[in-house]
Write a protein that holds these residues in place. Structure first.
Motif, PDB file in Angstrom:
ATOM      1  N   TRP A 140     -27.838 -23.812   7.623  1.00 60.45           N
ATOM      2  CA  TRP A 140     -29.084 -24.216   8.295  1.00 60.45           C
ATOM      3  C   TRP A 140     -29.074 -25.697   8.625  1.00 60.45           C
ATOM      4  O   TRP A 140     -29.523 -26.110   9.685  1.00 60.45           O
ATOM      5  N   ARG A 141     -28.577 -26.487   7.669  1.00 59.97           N
ATOM      6  CA  ARG A 141     -28.535 -27.930   7.915  1.00 59.97           C
ATOM      7  C   ARG A 141     -27.727 -28.204   9.180  1.00 59.97           C
ATOM      8  O   ARG A 141     -28.153 -28.943  10.055  1.00 59.97           O
ATOM      9  N   HIS A 142     -26.546 -27.576   9.258  1.00 59.77           N
ATOM     10  CA  HIS A 142     -25.693 -27.885  10.403  1.00 59.77           C
ATOM     11  C   HIS A 142     -26.212 -27.278  11.698  1.00 59.77           C
ATOM     12  O   HIS A 142     -26.050 -27.836  12.767  1.00 59.77           O
ATOM     13  N   ARG A 143     -26.869 -26.150  11.606  1.00 58.44           N
ATOM     14  CA  ARG A 143     -27.517 -25.558  12.772  1.00 58.44           C
ATOM     15  C   ARG A 143     -28.580 -26.534  13.302  1.00 58.44           C
ATOM     16  O   ARG A 143     -28.667 -26.805  14.494  1.00 58.44           O
ATOM     17  N   ALA A 144     -29.367 -27.079  12.372  1.00 58.64           N
ATOM     18  CA  ALA A 144     -30.454 -27.984  12.753  1.00 58.64           C
ATOM     19  C   ALA A 144     -29.925 -29.298  13.316  1.00 58.64           C
ATOM     20  O   ALA A 144     -30.321 -29.730  14.402  1.00 58.64           O
ATOM     21  N   ILE A 145     -29.000 -29.933  12.602  1.00 55.16           N
ATOM     22  CA  ILE A 145     -28.613 -31.277  13.031  1.00 55.16           C
ATOM     23  C   ILE A 145     -27.664 -31.239  14.228  1.00 55.16           C
ATOM     24  O   ILE A 145     -27.605 -32.186  14.993  1.00 55.16           O
ATOM     25  N   SER A 146     -26.956 -30.121  14.425  1.00 54.24           N
ATOM     26  CA  SER A 146     -26.135 -30.069  15.642  1.00 54.24           C
ATOM     27  C   SER A 146     -27.036 -29.885  16.866  1.00 54.24           C
ATOM     28  O   SER A 146     -26.728 -30.381  17.946  1.00 54.24           O
ATOM     29  N   ALA A 147     -28.190 -29.203  16.687  1.00 56.72           N
ATOM     30  CA  ALA A 147     -29.141 -29.097  17.797  1.00 56.72           C
ATOM     31  C   ALA A 147     -29.707 -30.472  18.157  1.00 56.72           C
ATOM     32  O   ALA A 147     -29.890 -30.801  19.329  1.00 56.72           O
ATOM     33  N   LEU A 148     -29.968 -31.293  17.135  1.00 59.95           N
ATOM     34  CA  LEU A 148     -30.475 -32.649  17.382  1.00 59.95           C
ATOM     35  C   LEU A 148     -29.430 -33.479  18.128  1.00 59.95           C
ATOM     36  O   LEU A 148     -29.738 -34.206  19.075  1.00 59.95           O
ATOM     37  N   ALA A 149     -28.165 -33.347  17.693  1.00 65.95           N
ATOM     38  CA  ALA A 149     -27.089 -34.118  18.334  1.00 65.95           C
ATOM     39  C   ALA A 149     -26.907 -33.673  19.785  1.00 65.95           C
ATOM     40  O   ALA A 149     -26.657 -34.506  20.664  1.00 65.95           O
ATOM     41  N   THR A 150     -27.061 -32.377  20.029  1.00 63.22           N
ATOM     42  CA  THR A 150     -26.938 -31.887  21.406  1.00 63.22           C
ATOM     43  C   THR A 150     -28.055 -32.464  22.277  1.00 63.22           C
ATOM     44  O   THR A 150     -27.811 -32.885  23.408  1.00 63.22           O
ATOM     45  N   ALA A 328     -48.591 -34.924   8.544  1.00 62.64           N
ATOM     46  CA  ALA A 328     -48.216 -33.612   8.024  1.00 62.64           C
ATOM     47  C   ALA A 328     -47.480 -32.818   9.098  1.00 62.64           C
ATOM     48  O   ALA A 328     -46.848 -31.813   8.806  1.00 62.64           O
ATOM     49  N   ALA A 329     -47.584 -33.263  10.343  1.00 60.75           N
ATOM     50  CA  ALA A 329     -46.932 -32.542  11.434  1.00 60.75           C
ATOM     51  C   ALA A 329     -45.472 -32.930  11.601  1.00 60.75           C
ATOM     52  O   ALA A 329     -44.790 -32.375  12.449  1.00 60.75           O
ATOM     53  N   ALA A 330     -44.977 -33.884  10.774  1.00 67.97           N
ATOM     54  CA  ALA A 330     -43.605 -34.366  10.961  1.00 67.97           C
ATOM     55  C   ALA A 330     -42.557 -33.241  10.969  1.00 67.97           C
ATOM     56  O   ALA A 330     -41.691 -33.226  11.840  1.00 67.97           O
ATOM     57  N   PRO A 331     -42.620 -32.273  10.030  1.00 65.86           N
ATOM     58  CA  PRO A 331     -41.615 -31.201  10.078  1.00 65.86           C
ATOM     59  C   PRO A 331     -41.657 -30.419  11.387  1.00 65.86           C
ATOM     60  O   PRO A 331     -40.625 -30.039  11.923  1.00 65.86           O
ATOM     61  N   LYS A 332     -42.876 -30.212  11.897  1.00 71.15           N
ATOM     62  CA  LYS A 332     -42.975 -29.456  13.132  1.00 71.15           C
ATOM     63  C   LYS A 332     -42.458 -30.272  14.319  1.00 71.15           C
ATOM     64  O   LYS A 332     -41.803 -29.736  15.216  1.00 71.15           O
ATOM     65  N   LEU A 333     -42.735 -31.564  14.299  1.00 70.84           N
ATOM     66  CA  LEU A 333     -42.199 -32.429  15.361  1.00 70.84           C
ATOM     67  C   LEU A 333     -40.670 -32.439  15.299  1.00 70.84           C
ATOM     68  O   LEU A 333     -40.000 -32.436  16.330  1.00 70.84           O
ATOM     69  N   LEU A 334     -40.132 -32.419  14.084  1.00 70.34           N
ATOM     70  CA  LEU A 334     -38.677 -32.374  13.931  1.00 70.34           C
ATOM     71  C   LEU A 334     -38.129 -31.081  14.537  1.00 70.34           C
ATOM     72  O   LEU A 334     -37.104 -31.087  15.218  1.00 70.34           O
ATOM     73  N   PHE A 335     -38.847 -29.990  14.302  1.00 68.79           N
ATOM     74  CA  PHE A 335     -38.413 -28.715  14.882  1.00 68.79           C
ATOM     75  C   PHE A 335     -38.442 -28.776  16.420  1.00 68.79           C
ATOM     76  O   PHE A 335     -37.516 -28.315  17.089  1.00 68.79           O
ATOM     77  N   LEU A 336     -39.488 -29.382  16.985  1.00 63.66           N
ATOM     78  CA  LEU A 336     -39.557 -29.512  18.452  1.00 63.66           C
ATOM     79  C   LEU A 336     -38.411 -30.364  18.982  1.00 63.66           C
ATOM     80  O   LEU A 336     -37.902 -30.128  20.074  1.00 63.66           O
ATOM     81  N   GLU A 337     -37.996 -31.358  18.187  1.00 64.43           N
ATOM     82  CA  GLU A 337     -36.827 -32.158  18.567  1.00 64.43           C
ATOM     83  C   GLU A 337     -35.588 -31.282  18.693  1.00 64.43           C
ATOM     84  O   GLU A 337     -34.753 -31.493  19.555  1.00 64.43           O
ATOM     85  N   MET A 338     -35.480 -30.291  17.797  1.00 69.39           N
ATOM     86  CA  MET A 338     -34.311 -29.398  17.843  1.00 69.39           C
ATOM     87  C   MET A 338     -34.322 -28.536  19.092  1.00 69.39           C
ATOM     88  O   MET A 338     -33.284 -28.065  19.539  1.00 69.39           O
ATOM     89  N   LEU A 339     -35.509 -28.287  19.630  1.00 69.69           N
ATOM     90  CA  LEU A 339     -35.607 -27.522  20.879  1.00 69.69           C
ATOM     91  C   LEU A 339     -35.377 -28.427  22.088  1.00 69.69           C
ATOM     92  O   LEU A 339     -35.371 -27.963  23.221  1.00 69.69           O
ATOM     93  N   GLY A 340     -35.227 -29.728  21.837  1.00 68.21           N
ATOM     94  CA  GLY A 340     -35.091 -30.685  22.941  1.00 68.21           C
ATOM     95  C   GLY A 340     -36.429 -30.981  23.595  1.00 68.21           C
ATOM     96  O   GLY A 340     -36.484 -31.483  24.710  1.00 68.21           O
ATOM     97  N   ARG A 341     -37.552 -30.673  22.902  1.00 63.86           N
ATOM     98  CA  ARG A 341     -38.864 -30.873  23.496  1.00 63.86           C
ATOM     99  C   ARG A 341     -39.771 -31.735  22.621  1.00 63.86           C
ATOM    100  O   ARG A 341     -40.978 -31.727  22.802  1.00 63.86           O
ATOM    101  N   GLY A 342     -39.222 -32.426  21.667  1.00 63.54           N
ATOM    102  CA  GLY A 342     -40.043 -33.263  20.791  1.00 63.54           C
ATOM    103  C   GLY A 342     -40.370 -34.578  21.448  1.00 63.54           C
ATOM    104  O   GLY A 342     -39.927 -34.855  22.559  1.00 63.54           O
TER     105      GLY A 342
END
Ligand SMILES: [Zn+2]
Length: 350
Positions: A140-150, A328-342
């Motif tokens: 999961w970590r690598h799935r998440a952070i590779s999406a951020l890097a992309t 409190a929304a930081a985790p959700k904002l991080l998730f939106l970053e992974m979608l490329g929409r944060g």
């Protein structure tokens, strides 16, 4: 103008249709951040709905992720997740295709996992907190952070761009060291002071982390062999009109035939011999601070394989930007970053 996905993550709307509970993907279970008086900081953002992901991913309308065709029809629904069929290529996809949530069974834990990423927890600690296996936590970590890097790899710095570099030794952690990069025969002090004893170290080991940051906060990083001419790498990180600020002392920057937008050498001999005009606007403080913070933050991992270094850099960028908000929304904002929409992915400063 904020994208709708970011607004809903940070502010609870006072009107509008309530999101159906059946379409809830995840709810953040970790305790809410509170201020001194016990009031929760930030609004909402503790729940994630299928509709929000759909809005973010398909912000330009329904299109097939396989062939980009527009002739798409709905093709059944399961647990709130819509399935689609493309009439052009005949393939099907869902709201999650191409996102970090695709094919995950425990999506309900994803916001809590994002919270673990915000806290920089180890693979083991995150696994314990969520009740998942260590292997899942690592995947999961690598799935998440590779999406951020992309998401970061599409960004280009503009205007005044500060450059800084960090000389490093290439790490082959987790994989076999190629014969021409072996360092077993070297004394420990040679690798510790690799900046000084570079001539004793095998060439494939000598690398540099190159960081570019512009004044709007757009940031890029690349790993380059040490001493390489930087112009080709820089052309992937910044637009050609960008004017780059480069420290003139102690850092060996090489540009070959130069950089089309111009190079400002900051400090050092080159300024004294009159090759540049200076001024308070030209500095590399932001880039230097970024590298310093990154090095400090990375200590917790006790070394990272160089092939993953840029993923960790993208992760650190988000933590540094979002953690300060205390929301409190930081985790959700991080998730939106992974979608490329944060907020960072769409070029807003947090
Ligand atoms: Zn298609």
């Amino acid at each position: 103008m904020l994208p709708a996905s970011v607004i809903s993550a940070t502010v609870r709307p006072h009107c509008g249709t309530p999101t159906p509970p059946g379409e809830r993907v995840a709810t953040l279970a970790t305790p809410q951040v509170t201020d001194g008086q016990g009031h929760a900081r930030g609004f909402g953002g503790r729940e994630l709905y299928v509709g929000e992901i759909r809005d973010a991913v398909m912000s330009e309308g329904l299109a097939c992720p396989h062939c980009h065709g527009r002739r798409v029809v709905r093709y059944g629904k399961r647990k709130g997740v819509q399935r689609y069929r493309c009439r052009e290529c005949g393939r099907t996809f869902t709201d999650f295709t191409g996102t970090v949530l695709h094919g995950l069974r425990r999506r309900d834990l994803w916001l809590d996992f994002c919270q673990c990423l915000m806290e920089g927890l180890s693979v083991r600690d995150a696994a314990e907190r969520l009740g998942i296996s260590k292997n899942t936590s690592f995947a999961w970590r690598h799935r998440a952070i590779s999406a951020l890097a992309t998401a970061d790899s599409h960004c280009m710095c503009k205007g005044l761009v500060e450059l800084a570099q960090l000389p490093m030794l290439r790490s082959f952690k987790g994989s076999k060291v190629p014969p021409d990069a072996r360092m077993d025969h070297l004394k420990p002090w040679v690798s510790r002071y690799h900046r000084v004893y570079g001539h004793l170290i095998p060439r494939p080991r000598l690398i540099t982390l190159l960081v570019a940051v512009d004044r709007a906060g757009r940031t890029r990083a690349e790993v380059v062999p040490r001493g390489e001419i930087l112009t080709p790498t820089l052309s992937r990180m910044a637009v050609s009109q960008a004017e780059v600020c480069v420290p003139g002392v102690g850092n060996r920057f090489r540009f070959g035939a130069g950089w089309p937008g111009g190079v400002r050498w900051i400090g050092g001999l080159r300024r004294r011999i009159g090759r540049v005009g200076g001024g308070p606007l030209y500095h590399v403080r932001n880039a230097n601070r970024l590298i310093h913070d990154f090095v400090e933050w990375m200590r917790r991992f006790f070394g990272v394989a160089t092939k993953y270094l840029l993923r960790y850099f993208s992760w650190h960028l988000r933590v540094a930007a979002l953690a300060g908000s205390g929301s409190a929304a930081a985790p959700k904002l991080l998730f939106l970053e992974m979608l490329g929409r944060g907020p960072m992915a769409v070029g807003l400063r947090v």
